[in-house]
Design an enzyme around this catalytic site. Structure first.
Site, short mmCIF file in Angstrom:
data_model
loop_
_atom_site.label_atom_id
_atom_site.label_comp_id
_atom_site.label_asym_id
_atom_site.label_seq_id
_atom_site.Cartn_x
_atom_site.Cartn_y
_atom_site.Cartn_z
N HIS A 7 -5.63 -6.89 -12.82
CA HIS A 7 -4.42 -6.23 -13.91
C HIS A 7 -3.18 -6.50 -12.91
O HIS A 7 -3.19 -7.02 -11.71
CB HIS A 7 -4.71 -4.75 -14.06
N GLU A 43 -2.89 6.49 -15.31
CA GLU A 43 -2.86 5.26 -15.54
C GLU A 43 -3.24 4.82 -16.89
O GLU A 43 -4.27 5.52 -17.48
CB GLU A 43 -3.15 4.22 -14.51
N GLN A 54 -1.51 -2.67 -16.59
CA GLN A 54 -1.56 -1.41 -16.06
C GLN A 54 -0.47 -0.56 -16.05
O GLN A 54 0.58 -0.85 -15.27
CB GLN A 54 -2.23 -1.22 -14.68
N HIS A 78 2.53 -3.65 -8.43
CA HIS A 78 1.52 -4.66 -8.04
C HIS A 78 0.66 -5.47 -8.86
O HIS A 78 0.52 -5.35 -9.87
CB HIS A 78 0.60 -3.57 -6.99
N GLU A 128 -3.49 -5.51 -4.64
CA GLU A 128 -4.46 -4.66 -4.60
C GLU A 128 -5.91 -5.43 -5.01
O GLU A 128 -5.77 -6.21 -5.73
CB GLU A 128 -4.33 -3.75 -6.04
CO CO Z 1 -3.82 -1.27 -9.58
#
Ligand code: CO
Length: 135
Positions: A7, A43, A54, A78, A128
């Protein structure tokens, strides 16, 4: 080591409003949303092809996403790479001298295990790592 962009995360102030605006602009519905207490966020995951966008809203102003929003405002937060083995990925990065936010994996949304790599490690970008839950 990485096999998919799991994502791309965008930090927003108001999750309902952001979902609605994204739906209106791009015609994409979130598949699910959830509160992840450990990260201080709620989220919503919007499927696009084999990946997700996301949308991330903070539960409070002192959470990492809350602090990000007060510092930078809404925007890209991110990028998440899917990995098959998160411990092996972290070991490999450590051996290369990467700076890690999380030395050990922790619980993310969807039952996945996640760990963040510090933006100083690559191009000022928070990365991430995600090891998805196995069925
Ligand atoms: Co994330």
């Amino acid at each position: 080591m990485i096999y998919n962009i799991d994502h791309v995360a965008i930090a927003v102030h108001d999750l309902d409003e952001a979902i609605e605006r994204h739906r209106k602009l791009f015609g994409a519905e979130p598949l699910w949303r959830e509160v992840v207490d450990q990260q201080g966020v709620e989220e919503a995951m919007i499927a696009i092809g084999g990946s997700f966008v996301q949308l991330l809203a903070p539960l409070n102003t002192t959470s990492p996403v809350g602090r990000f929003l007060s510092k930078y405002g809404e925007g890209m937060h991110h990028i998440a790479y899917a990995v098959t083995d998160i411990e092996a990925a972290l070991d490999d990065l450590r051996q290369q001298g990467a700076r890690l936010v999380d030395e050990e994996p922790r619980q993310g949304g969807r039952g996945a295990r996640i760990a963040f790599v510090h933006p100083a490690t690559f191009a000022g970008t928070l990365i991430e790592l995600v090891e998805l839950a196995h069925e």
